[in-house]
Design a protein around this motif. Structure first.
Motif, PDB file in Angstrom:
ATOM      1  N   LYS A 180      45.857  47.021  28.282  1.00 34.49           N
ATOM      2  CA  LYS A 180      45.955  48.407  28.757  1.00 34.49           C
ATOM      3  C   LYS A 180      46.295  48.473  30.256  1.00 34.49           C
ATOM      4  O   LYS A 180      46.883  49.449  30.706  1.00 34.49           O
ATOM      5  CB  LYS A 180      44.661  49.161  28.448  1.00 34.49           C
ATOM      6  N   GLY A 231      31.113  49.681  29.846  1.00 34.66           N
ATOM      7  CA  GLY A 231      32.534  49.751  29.492  1.00 34.66           C
ATOM      8  C   GLY A 231      32.947  51.118  28.995  1.00 34.66           C
ATOM      9  O   GLY A 231      33.867  51.249  28.200  1.00 34.66           O
ATOM     10  N   VAL A 290      39.566  61.660  29.660  1.00 34.82           N
ATOM     11  CA  VAL A 290      39.416  60.766  30.815  1.00 34.82           C
ATOM     12  C   VAL A 290      37.929  60.541  31.032  1.00 34.82           C
ATOM     13  O   VAL A 290      37.131  61.485  30.998  1.00 34.82           O
ATOM     14  CB  VAL A 290      40.071  61.380  32.071  1.00 34.82           C
ATOM     15  N   ARG A 291      37.536  59.282  31.217  1.00 32.74           N
ATOM     16  CA  ARG A 291      36.102  58.975  31.331  1.00 32.74           C
ATOM     17  C   ARG A 291      35.486  59.673  32.543  1.00 32.74           C
ATOM     18  O   ARG A 291      36.132  59.832  33.577  1.00 32.74           O
ATOM     19  CB  ARG A 291      35.880  57.469  31.377  1.00 32.74           C
ATOM     20  N   LEU A 302      43.540  55.701  34.401  1.00 32.07           N
ATOM     21  CA  LEU A 302      42.565  56.542  33.699  1.00 32.07           C
ATOM     22  C   LEU A 302      43.089  56.964  32.331  1.00 32.07           C
ATOM     23  O   LEU A 302      42.385  56.875  31.329  1.00 32.07           O
ATOM     24  CB  LEU A 302      42.231  57.780  34.538  1.00 32.07           C
ATOM     25  N   ALA A 340      43.064  54.224  29.756  1.00 30.99           N
ATOM     26  CA  ALA A 340      41.781  53.527  29.576  1.00 30.99           C
ATOM     27  C   ALA A 340      41.898  52.064  30.011  1.00 30.99           C
ATOM     28  O   ALA A 340      41.434  51.151  29.325  1.00 30.99           O
ATOM     29  CB  ALA A 340      41.293  53.626  28.130  1.00 30.99           C
ATOM     30  N   LEU A 384      40.518  50.417  32.294  1.00 30.49           N
ATOM     31  CA  LEU A 384      39.368  49.797  32.933  1.00 30.49           C
ATOM     32  C   LEU A 384      38.182  49.899  32.001  1.00 30.49           C
ATOM     33  O   LEU A 384      38.061  50.841  31.237  1.00 30.49           O
ATOM     34  CB  LEU A 384      39.042  50.465  34.272  1.00 30.49           C
ATOM     35  N   GLN A 385      37.328  48.894  32.076  1.00 25.43           N
ATOM     36  CA  GLN A 385      36.060  48.969  31.345  1.00 25.43           C
ATOM     37  C   GLN A 385      34.928  48.987  32.351  1.00 25.43           C
ATOM     38  O   GLN A 385      34.421  50.036  32.708  1.00 25.43           O
ATOM     39  CB  GLN A 385      35.953  47.842  30.326  1.00 25.43           C
ATOM     40  N   CYS A 386      34.539  47.817  32.879  1.00 17.80           N
ATOM     41  CA  CYS A 386      33.451  47.844  33.866  1.00 17.80           C
ATOM     42  C   CYS A 386      33.943  48.372  35.201  1.00 17.80           C
ATOM     43  O   CYS A 386      33.184  48.952  35.968  1.00 17.80           O
ATOM     44  CB  CYS A 386      32.809  46.472  34.020  1.00 17.80           C
ATOM     45  N   GLY A 387      35.202  48.150  35.534  1.00 16.58           N
ATOM     46  CA  GLY A 387      35.793  48.730  36.737  1.00 16.58           C
ATOM     47  C   GLY A 387      35.708  47.884  37.996  1.00 16.58           C
ATOM     48  O   GLY A 387      36.261  48.271  39.014  1.00 16.58           O
ATOM     49  N   TYR A 431      35.625  56.735  20.686  1.00 21.86           N
ATOM     50  CA  TYR A 431      36.654  56.836  21.732  1.00 21.86           C
ATOM     51  C   TYR A 431      37.648  55.711  21.456  1.00 21.86           C
ATOM     52  O   TYR A 431      37.480  54.595  21.946  1.00 21.86           O
ATOM     53  CB  TYR A 431      35.980  56.669  23.098  1.00 21.86           C
ATOM     54  N   PRO A 453      40.501  54.450  22.480  1.00 23.68           N
ATOM     55  CA  PRO A 453      41.012  53.475  23.460  1.00 23.68           C
ATOM     56  C   PRO A 453      39.948  52.480  23.924  1.00 23.68           C
ATOM     57  O   PRO A 453      40.265  51.320  24.214  1.00 23.68           O
ATOM     58  CB  PRO A 453      41.460  54.357  24.642  1.00 23.68           C
ATOM     59  N   PHE A 454      38.696  52.922  24.010  1.00 23.59           N
ATOM     60  CA  PHE A 454      37.646  51.980  24.407  1.00 23.59           C
ATOM     61  C   PHE A 454      37.339  51.007  23.277  1.00 23.59           C
ATOM     62  O   PHE A 454      36.985  49.848  23.529  1.00 23.59           O
ATOM     63  CB  PHE A 454      36.368  52.719  24.803  1.00 23.59           C
ATOM     64  N   LYS A 460      35.859  55.058  39.836  1.00 27.43           N
ATOM     65  CA  LYS A 460      36.189  53.640  39.624  1.00 27.43           C
ATOM     66  C   LYS A 460      37.632  53.306  39.964  1.00 27.43           C
ATOM     67  O   LYS A 460      37.940  52.135  40.176  1.00 27.43           O
ATOM     68  CB  LYS A 460      35.825  53.232  38.193  1.00 27.43           C
ATOM     69  N   LEU A 489      45.043  61.892  43.266  1.00 26.12           N
ATOM     70  CA  LEU A 489      45.171  60.487  42.888  1.00 26.12           C
ATOM     71  C   LEU A 489      46.625  60.034  42.935  1.00 26.12           C
ATOM     72  O   LEU A 489      47.551  60.804  42.684  1.00 26.12           O
ATOM     73  CB  LEU A 489      44.616  60.277  41.479  1.00 26.12           C
ATOM     74  N   GLY A 521      35.510  57.886  35.780  1.00 23.39           N
ATOM     75  CA  GLY A 521      36.814  57.265  36.015  1.00 23.39           C
ATOM     76  C   GLY A 521      37.312  57.370  37.443  1.00 23.39           C
ATOM     77  O   GLY A 521      37.747  56.383  38.027  1.00 23.39           O
ATOM     78  N   VAL A 522      37.249  58.574  38.006  1.00 24.92           N
ATOM     79  CA  VAL A 522      37.805  58.757  39.348  1.00 24.92           C
ATOM     80  C   VAL A 522      37.084  57.861  40.353  1.00 24.92           C
ATOM     81  O   VAL A 522      37.710  57.224  41.200  1.00 24.92           O
ATOM     82  CB  VAL A 522      37.753  60.248  39.769  1.00 24.92           C
ATOM     83  N   THR A 576      39.119  46.792  39.050  1.00 32.18           N
ATOM     84  CA  THR A 576      40.101  47.876  39.081  1.00 32.18           C
ATOM     85  C   THR A 576      40.701  48.119  40.471  1.00 32.18           C
ATOM     86  O   THR A 576      41.930  48.256  40.590  1.00 32.18           O
ATOM     87  CB  THR A 576      39.468  49.157  38.510  1.00 32.18           C
TER      88      THR A 576
END
Lengths: 758, 159
Positions: free
Chosen positions: B143, A489, A15-16, B94, B97, B99-102, A643, A645-646, A22, B86, A19-20, B105
């Protein structure tokens, strides 16, 4: 645990790290900045595409309650001609300055003219409406043919054509003519048994990032400038602020916020210098300005409309003998379209002995063109890949067959000079060839719906550039990583993964953060698909340094030589003694020689050129002209997927942008040069309903010049889609679409011209 | 113009704020209440970045006047996660994946919650149709759609 790729971290799916923040709304982007005592800025923009500014009267605006400062172009210091390379292309700082606030002339609809800072946004906007500009309207030049015509009125009195390296003596809208040559073009076409030639036109498009530009700037009484903004490159912003405002670079600190997309459109400054001038005039109070969506579309971004002609010659067996390309790109109001990179990209996938490529950078009264993901690549490949398709059909060869026959390989010299190192174009084509999508039969629809399948390839150079980062080992075993590469990203994670792999620890122990320009060494912008490659290379070196120091600390605890210590599976080992855990060694650093801190800066070399090959099935409704994407598979050599998925996400996102460019997106202007569709309703980008799932087929031909084989991912996937979709439409209808976007109206017109009745 | 006092239930708490009559809910959330998770992408209802849930209905907060929410209930992205962590949609975004820039989101997660509240087991087509009011420029939606479908199949129903 080691995976099948031989790595412990690379290729996994953590998990990035950001992430949380965002998914909960906590991440702070450009417009989320709020400083105590801040003022709100608003901009007056030109209502004309081309007009002389005779006078600006700000007296009524200044009288609006709450107004603290007003600036115009006259407040910008004079900047001489200086070329600065800020990432995805060079820029003349004098032109950049004139784009920030217009000087004597407004050069496009939306050009910034004057700005106000006030205690509320409402007051600032009211004041902007009270600024009186006396205009002298001038005829605008709105397209390539008009701009290049003999006798066309030049936009600038001081732009002279750079004709193959020689400056001409009369002002012109053709800022540059460049040429790449290889072999003997006449002999190559004489040898050809089949020749195809066609001209293609593409419209102006925007990067379309969802976050509008926003900047908050404070110019302190001590001369220190602090800039909070959403940017692809904080160090580029620092440099541009320093040059445009005439202040020492050490007086500028840039604090990058999270960034809501950029795609090349957030490399240059727009609002930042204006906020700075307003802040200084307002006695050092911070000034925040955010663009509206209409401003973003009318005055930032776009990438060039273009005309591209391609002529190909081949023998009956499909061997290309000669290729000629001619291309003109709109630069907008100031020189600097991506025609240079387009000229490098256009025929790069193929090994062709005789080539001439001509490129023209052309001024017109539209916003200054900016980089957009693989700048120029989509325009170029749309034309070239359409012609490869036409050639294959003339020779009755398969679309992958003809590309494989002529594919560039290690040792192939590009027309623009460089010789390819190890590349994976052949492997990418072969991956697509063996994919179930290519092996499947496309069911032909009936009635007014016609189906077709298309293929196109694409190339991007990728880029290395300079990156710096530093790291420290904490007593609990975590490693704090400070980097200066904008994370647009997920690169915090892809870089942290390379650091973790290099040290030999799990990725969740790395705590990456993107810091301000005073807190880390220089970094080039996030662009050119460079960050996971170059900052990743820095992370590798950083990891090696930390690992070496950790081993030295363990050796002191063991009381043996460092050479006798191994770090394996989270433990330090030496013969004849019980192992020390990683955490034990980190917890004892103070007693075994002191803290571990390391920095690395590298001007990286060895970027890995990359290729993609896309396959698309479309359905065209010949009554409405609407094109539906039925299935899409995109193969790409990424070198190594750090990574996955990215990597898939980059490919899927590039395809989506390319499909939008192919089918819908285009700037519309009236005859006077007013933009007609400066909003997301009418500048129509793809929605979830317009696209199917997009299969990303990751091909890994490791880049031998990167420690983990990375090439870079982001740009290649936007290069092939327009050509692939055009070829699929041809397959469906038998009509060669020569203009982007291939919108319903254009498709209906093309069908009517070709005599295909619904 | 006179300043108005508005009392509303925001993410389960009663709040009172002042606003101008012309001010949008988006502006009030971001500039008055400091809830900047709700994003501005276009301010004319075309991108969905400012999605919030108003009395159970998904709305673009840029198209709602702040004064209109007096006496109503609003859920923003800041109210999606519960006290125990969450929301399953957030976890699914999460893990997939998605999101990229978010920047888009929060809007996608709020919109997806509104969808699953009404239709706990949507099809791919239904997800795409529902989310067609939210623009994402980074991901190509693949995604995101998977994340919503996965959260649905894991039972991310009304909290």
């Amino acid at each position: 645990m080691t995976q099948s790729n031989g790595f412990k971290v690379i290729g996994t799916r953590p998990v990035r790290h950001d992430g949380v923040d965002k998914v909960t709304g906590r991440a702070l982007y450009g417009a989320d900045v709020r400083l105590n005592g801040q003022l709100y800025g608003a901009m007056l923009r030109s209502p004309h595409a081309h007009a002389r500014i005779v006078a600006i009267d700000t007296s009524e605006a200044a009288a609006v309650p709450g107004v603290k400062a007003i600036v115009t172009g006259a407040d910008l210091p004079h900047v001489g001609d200086q070329i600065a390379d800020i990432g995805e292309g060079a820029v003349n700082l004098r032109h950049l300055s004139a784009n920030i606030l217009a000087g004597r002339k407004a050069l496009y609809f939306g050009h910034a003219i004057a700005a106000v800072a006030a205690t509320s946004l409402t007051a600032a906007q009211q004041a902007v409406n009270k600024i009186k500009v006396t205009w002298e309207e001038l005829p605008p030049v709105l397209n390539l043919r008009d701009a290049m015509a003999a006798g066309a009125a030049p936009l600038h009195p001081d732009v002279f054509t750079d004709e193959l390296g020689e400056k001409s003596t009369t002002p012109s809208n053709i800022a540059e003519h460049l040429r790449h040559e290889k072999g003997d073009i006449a002999a190559g076409f004489a040898e050809a048994e089949v020749v195809v030639e066609r001209e293609f036109v593409t419209g102006t498009v925007h990067q379309g990032y969802i976050e509008p530009h926003s900047a908050t700037v404070q110019w302190n009484a001590d001369g220190q400038l602090t800039v909070y903004c959403s940017t692809q490159g904080a160090f580029g912003v620092r440099r541009e602020m320093s040059e445009i405002l005439g202040v020492p670079i050490s007086h500028v600190k840039v604090v990058p916020t999270e960034i809501g997309g950029g795609f090349g459109g957030k490399l240059n400054v727009y609002l930042e210098p204006v906020c700075a001038l307003l802040s200084r005039k307002a006695g050092g109070r911070p000034v925040k300005m955010t663009m509206s969506r209409a401003d973003v579309l009318a005055a930032t971004g776009p990438t060039s409309a273009s005309i591209v002609r391609v002529k190909l010659g081949a023998r009956r067996d499909g061997t290309l003998t000669a290729a000629q390309a001619w291309m003109a790109f709109e630069a907008g109001a100031f020189p600097g379209s991506p025609v240079g990179s387009a000229a490098g990209v256009i025929l790069a996938p193929y090994d062709i002995p005789n080539v001439v490529i001509d490129g023209f950078d052309v001024l017109c009264n539209k916003p200054k063109a900016n980089a957009y993901r693989a700048p120029g690549g989509t325009n170029a490949a749309y034309a070239a890949e359409s012609m490869i398709d036409e050639l294959a059909r003339a020779l009755k060869m398969g679309p992958i067959e003809i590309r494989l026959k002529n594919a560039a390989r290690e040792g192939t010299r590009r027309a623009d000079g460089p010789v390819f190192p190890r590349i994976g174009f052949v492997e990418t084509l072969e991956a697509l060839l063996h994919h179930p999508h290519f092996q499947s039969r496309l069911e032909r629809a009936t009635g007014s719906r016609r189906r077709g399948r298309g293929i196109a390839a694409g190339f991007w150079f990728n880029w290395g550039g300079t990156s710096s980062a530093s790291a420290q080992v904490n007593p609990d075993g975590t490693v704090a990583l400070s980097e200066g590469s904008t994370d647009i990203g997920g690169t915090r994670t892809s870089i942290a993964m390379q650091l973790a792999e290099s040290i030999g620890i799990p990725v969740n122990l790395v705590k990456p953060q993107v810091v301000d320009t005073d807190s880390v060494g220089y970094n080039d912008a996030t662009g050119g698909s460079r960050t996971t490659f170059a900052t990743g290379m820095v992370a590798y070196e950083l990891g090696q340094k930390l690992r070496e120091e950790l081993i030295a600390h363990a050796a002191r605890q063991f009381e043996v030589e460092a050479a006798a210590v191994r770090f394996e599976d989270g433990a330090f080992r030496t013969d004849g003694k019980p192992p020390l855990s990683y955490f034990d060694v980190c917890g004892a650093l103070r007693d075994t020689g002191g803290e571990i801190v390391a920095s690395v800066s590298m001007r990286t070399k060895g970027e890995g050129p990359a290729f993609g090959a896309h396959l698309v099935d479309v359905e065209v409704d010949i009554e409405t002209g609407k094109v539906k994407i039925l299935r899409y598979t995109a193969a790409q050599d990424v070198g190594r997927a750090i990574y996955p998925p990215f990597v898939e996400g980059q490919i899927q996102g590039g395809v989506a942008q390319g499909v939008g460019w192919a089918l819908n997106e285009e700037y519309l202007y009236d005859k006077a040069g007013h933009m007609l569709n400066a909003g997301f309703l009418d500048y129509r980008m793809p929605t979830a309903l317009d696209l199917p799932m997009i299969e990303a087929l990751i091909v890994e031909v490791p880049n031998p010049r990167h420690p983990y084989g990375v090439r870079g991912v982001g740009e290649v996937p936007i290069v092939p889609p327009a050509g692939a979709v055009a070829n699929a439409i041809f397959d469906a209808l038998g009509v060669r679409m020569t203009e982007l976007p291939m919108s319903p109206a254009r498709n209906i017109a093309a069908l009517a011209a070709a005599g295909v009745a619904a | 113009m006179s300043t108005l006092a508005v009392t509303t239930t925001l993410n389960g708490e009663t709040v009172t704020f002042l606003c101008e009559p012309h001010e949008t809910l988006l502006t009030a959330l971001r500039d008055r209440l400091m809830l900047t998770g709700t994003k501005e992408g276009c301010s004319n209802g075309n991108c969905g970045a400012c999605n919030v849930i108003l009395d159970g209905t998904l709305v673009n907060s840029c198209l709602v006047l702040a004064a209109e929410v007096d006496g109503h209930q609003i859920t923003t992205i800041e109210g999606i996660a519960g006290p125990n962590g969450l929301h399953p949609l957030q976890t699914s975004f999460l893990e997939n994946a998605a999101l990229q820039c978010g920047i888009c989101t929060p809007g996608f997660i709020v919109a997806s919650k509104a969808l699953l509240d009404k239709n706990p087991q949507p099809t791919e087509r239904e997800v795409r149709h529902w989310l067609a009011g939210n623009l994402c420029r980074c991901t190509g939606y693949d995604k995101i759609v998977r994340a919503v479908l996965e959260a649905a199949s894991a039972g991310a129903t009304k909290e």
